[in-house]
Design an enzyme around this catalytic site. Structure first.
Site, PDB file in Angstrom:
ATOM      1  N   HIS A 164       3.980  -2.201   3.019  1.00 20.69           N
ATOM      2  CA  HIS A 164       4.127  -1.025   2.312  1.00 20.69           C
ATOM      3  C   HIS A 164       5.367  -0.711   1.584  1.00 20.69           C
ATOM      4  O   HIS A 164       6.152  -0.867   2.082  1.00 20.69           O
ATOM      5  CB  HIS A 164       3.895  -0.077   3.377  1.00 20.69           C
ATOM      6  CG  HIS A 164       2.422  -0.018   4.211  1.00 20.69           C
ATOM      7  ND1 HIS A 164       2.425  -1.003   5.293  1.00 20.69           N
ATOM      8  CD2 HIS A 164       1.253   0.587   4.152  1.00 20.69           C
ATOM      9  CE1 HIS A 164       1.197  -0.975   5.672  1.00 20.69           C
ATOM     10  NE2 HIS A 164       0.354   0.090   5.077  1.00 20.69           N
ATOM     11  N   HIS A 213      -5.587   2.870  -4.105  1.00 19.97           N
ATOM     12  CA  HIS A 213      -5.650   3.241  -2.855  1.00 19.97           C
ATOM     13  C   HIS A 213      -6.152   4.601  -2.440  1.00 19.97           C
ATOM     14  O   HIS A 213      -5.483   5.205  -1.689  1.00 19.97           O
ATOM     15  CB  HIS A 213      -4.366   3.130  -2.135  1.00 19.97           C
ATOM     16  CG  HIS A 213      -4.191   2.741  -0.747  1.00 19.97           C
ATOM     17  ND1 HIS A 213      -5.077   2.191   0.242  1.00 19.97           N
ATOM     18  CD2 HIS A 213      -3.284   3.381   0.330  1.00 19.97           C
ATOM     19  CE1 HIS A 213      -4.918   2.256   1.536  1.00 19.97           C
ATOM     20  NE2 HIS A 213      -3.549   2.881   1.635  1.00 19.97           N
ATOM     21  N   ASP A 241       0.880  -1.082  -0.034  1.00 16.90           N
ATOM     22  CA  ASP A 241      -0.077   0.064  -0.041  1.00 16.90           C
ATOM     23  C   ASP A 241       0.928   1.400   0.019  1.00 16.90           C
ATOM     24  O   ASP A 241       2.161   1.325   0.550  1.00 16.90           O
ATOM     25  CB  ASP A 241      -0.778   0.035   1.117  1.00 16.90           C
ATOM     26  CG  ASP A 241      -2.023  -0.998   1.174  1.00 16.90           C
ATOM     27  OD1 ASP A 241      -2.092  -1.766   0.373  1.00 16.90           O
ATOM     28  OD2 ASP A 241      -2.792  -0.860   2.223  1.00 16.90           O
ATOM     29  N   ASP A 242       0.119   2.226  -0.454  1.00 15.21           N
ATOM     30  CA  ASP A 242       0.797   3.574  -0.344  1.00 15.21           C
ATOM     31  C   ASP A 242       1.762   4.251  -1.201  1.00 15.21           C
ATOM     32  O   ASP A 242       1.991   5.374  -1.080  1.00 15.21           O
ATOM     33  CB  ASP A 242       1.262   3.882   1.341  1.00 15.21           C
ATOM     34  CG  ASP A 242       0.096   3.864   2.407  1.00 15.21           C
ATOM     35  OD1 ASP A 242      -0.841   3.519   2.080  1.00 15.21           O
ATOM     36  OD2 ASP A 242       0.933   3.845   3.629  1.00 15.21           O
ATOM     37  N   HIS A 280      -5.238   9.470  -0.434  1.00 14.18           N
ATOM     38  CA  HIS A 280      -5.050   8.734   1.184  1.00 14.18           C
ATOM     39  C   HIS A 280      -5.935   9.294   2.080  1.00 14.18           C
ATOM     40  O   HIS A 280      -5.785   9.838   3.274  1.00 14.18           O
ATOM     41  CB  HIS A 280      -3.777   8.632   1.467  1.00 14.18           C
ATOM     42  CG  HIS A 280      -3.696   7.415   2.422  1.00 14.18           C
ATOM     43  ND1 HIS A 280      -3.981   7.394   3.663  1.00 14.18           N
ATOM     44  CD2 HIS A 280      -3.098   6.224   2.185  1.00 14.18           C
ATOM     45  CE1 HIS A 280      -3.760   6.187   4.020  1.00 14.18           C
ATOM     46  NE2 HIS A 280      -3.110   5.426   3.324  1.00 14.18           N
TER      47      HIS A 280
END
Ligand code: ZN
Length: 482
Positions: A430, A339, A288-289, A343
């Site tokens: 991540h 995602h 993620d991210d 965010h």
């Protein structure tokens, strides 16, 4: 520039209907898959990088993004202002939760949230304008929206004020004020909400009224704060004045800098055949991210070396800086999931905002790869009915969480994943941290030695024993106990 434009239009026409939603959730035809071979590469981002910081705590969460340039003085200035906002947000959140009253009026897991995002305009190679959008959720009826505009000379580091852009004492404020008043007054969508006295006061020729200016390719754009020119419903409207209308008043040279160039992208190789469920137990790695310019390539290298694939749930505003990494992910058989754009906690947003967060990011990924994303994961793992109804993609959670964002202990990450992963599990990591990238080699080889094969989340969900077909808005998770 495209995003800035959208922001401006949305801000101006704050109740604009969102009508281009049909594409999400529609499976692509095979013929579409490799149709898109040319992508416009952003020149406005040349030489500029993105920094992000994420935090998911018990009392508050934040996702902040800010640009990083080749000029140290500019970077200090930007970082200073972003972290001043963050510090005061954290103080306020801590004070609230440490106070005698427990958080009232919200469900127990409601958290303070800060989101800082930005967009960039580049009227000339050495001039950059940054429009920060700061949103704070601290429990009021509305989130607290702020805008902040900065313009810099990338060579000298100079920050421009209005007097640096316009010829001082040329009477430019009077002229700009007249144009702003006339444009807002004539705006069909705002007209019914505007009060003439309020509008006149908010557009009066005072420097503080025009401090949020952005130098675009052909225009100077002035953004107004909430309540500056009208009630809340008017939002943060924007007025654009073409440089050609300001001829004798300007002192900066804005020759018009193309904001993108067409770059041929290599077509993706034909997809490898779908894994055969009969070939042994499958697990899915997810990141993620990101993407991140340093750690994502390291992770892709490890995956490739071990003939493994993963799923990257990318953040759109970061992905726009690294189109070559997005392309590489897809070319090497990895899945790219969504995602969101910046965010945000989707459960605090309205339906249109939720759809836009997914759509903007999916558009970007499709533009680079020609593949429409097939999965999404919500930031901070928060989901409600509005999220399920509006994301338009299967929502993929996880089974194994080594908390790699909260620890610097590479061995702890490796041990947690190797001890807890079972057949059909989805592993959360991540691609934003050195220790996460460092842990991957042992995780991949360790699980392969145990007989597991790595597949993407969509492959895992579609090929699992019950042959589950993924459905938009359905939440997929498999707990460690299952
Ligand atoms: Zn995240």
């Amino acid at each position: 520039m495209k995003k800035l434009l959208i922001f401006c239009i949305v801000a101006t026409v704050c109740i604009a209907a969102f009508s281009v939603w049909h594409a999400v959730g529609q499976p692509l035809q095979d013929s579409d898959r490799y149709a898109y071979l040319h992508e416009s590469q952003s020149t406005r981002l040349d030489g500029i990088d993105i920094e992000s910081a994420f935090y998911d705590g018990d009392h508050y969460v934040y996702g902040i993004h800010y640009p990083s340039t080749g000029n140290a003085a500019i970077n200090r200035d930007i970082k200073g202002l972003v972290y001043r906002y963050l510090d005061s947000f954290v103080q306020e959140a801590e004070k609230y939760y440490d106070g005698p009253e427990p958080p009232g009026g919200f469900s127990a897991n409601w958290k303070y949230e800060l989101n800082i995002d930005y967009d960039i305009a580049r009227p000339a190679p050495d001039i950059v304008s940054i429009l920060f959008s700061i949103v704070e959720y601290t429990g009021g009826a509305h989130p607290n929206h702020k805008i902040l505009a900065k313009t810099y000379n990338l060579d000298t580091g100079q920050a421009y004020s209005l007097d640096d852009v316009f010829i001082k004492d040329s009477g430019y404020l009077d002229q700009v004020s007249e144009m702003a008043y006339a444009q807002l007054k004539g705006n069909r969508d705002l007209r019914e909400y505007l009060d003439d006295e309020w509008l006149k006061e908010g557009t009066a020729p005072k420097p503080e009224h025009y401090r949020h200016f952005i130098l675009e390719e052909d225009n100077i754009a002035f953004y107004f704060d909430y309540y500056q020119v009208g009630p809340y419903v008017v939002g943060q409207p924007c007025v654009r004045v073409p440089y050609t209308a300001l001829g004798g008043l300007l002192q900066v040279d804005t020759p018009g800098y193309p904001q993108s160039t067409e770059v041929p992208l290599t077509p993706l190789p034909a997809p490898s055949p779908e894994p055969d469920p009969g070939d042994g137990p499958m697990v899915a790695l997810t990141f993620d991210d990101g993407p991140h310019d340093e750690y994502t390539p390291q992770i892709l290298d490890v995956l490739k070396a071990h003939d493994a694939v993963a799923t990257f749930f990318v953040v759109g505003n970061r992905a726009q800086y690294y189109p070559e990494l997005i392309h590489r992910m897809a070319a090497e058989g990895n899945e790219i999931g969504i995602h969101t754009w910046d965010h945000k906690d989707l459960t605090k947003l309205g339906a249109e905002e939720i759809r836009k967060e997914v759509q903007d990011t999916a558009d970007l990924v499709y533009g680079i790869t020609g593949i429409w994303p097939q999965s999404m994961r919500p930031p901070y793992a928060t989901i409600n009915d509005a999220v399920k109804q509006n994301v338009g993609l299967p929502i993929v959670m996880w089974s194994v969480d080594p908390q790699d964002w909260a620890t610097q202990d590479t061995d702890a990450i490796i041990d947690h994943v190797l001890e807890n992963t079972r057949e059909g599990h989805i592993i959360l990591m991540h691609d934003m941290y050195a220790h996460s990238a460092a842990a991957l080699e042992d995780i991949v080889t360790g699980l392969q030695e145990k007989g597991y094969r790595f597949v993407t989340v969509s492959q895992l969900l579609n090929l699992s024993e019950d042959n589950l077909q993924t459905v938009s808005g359905t939440v997929y998770r498999k707990q460690p106990s299952e």
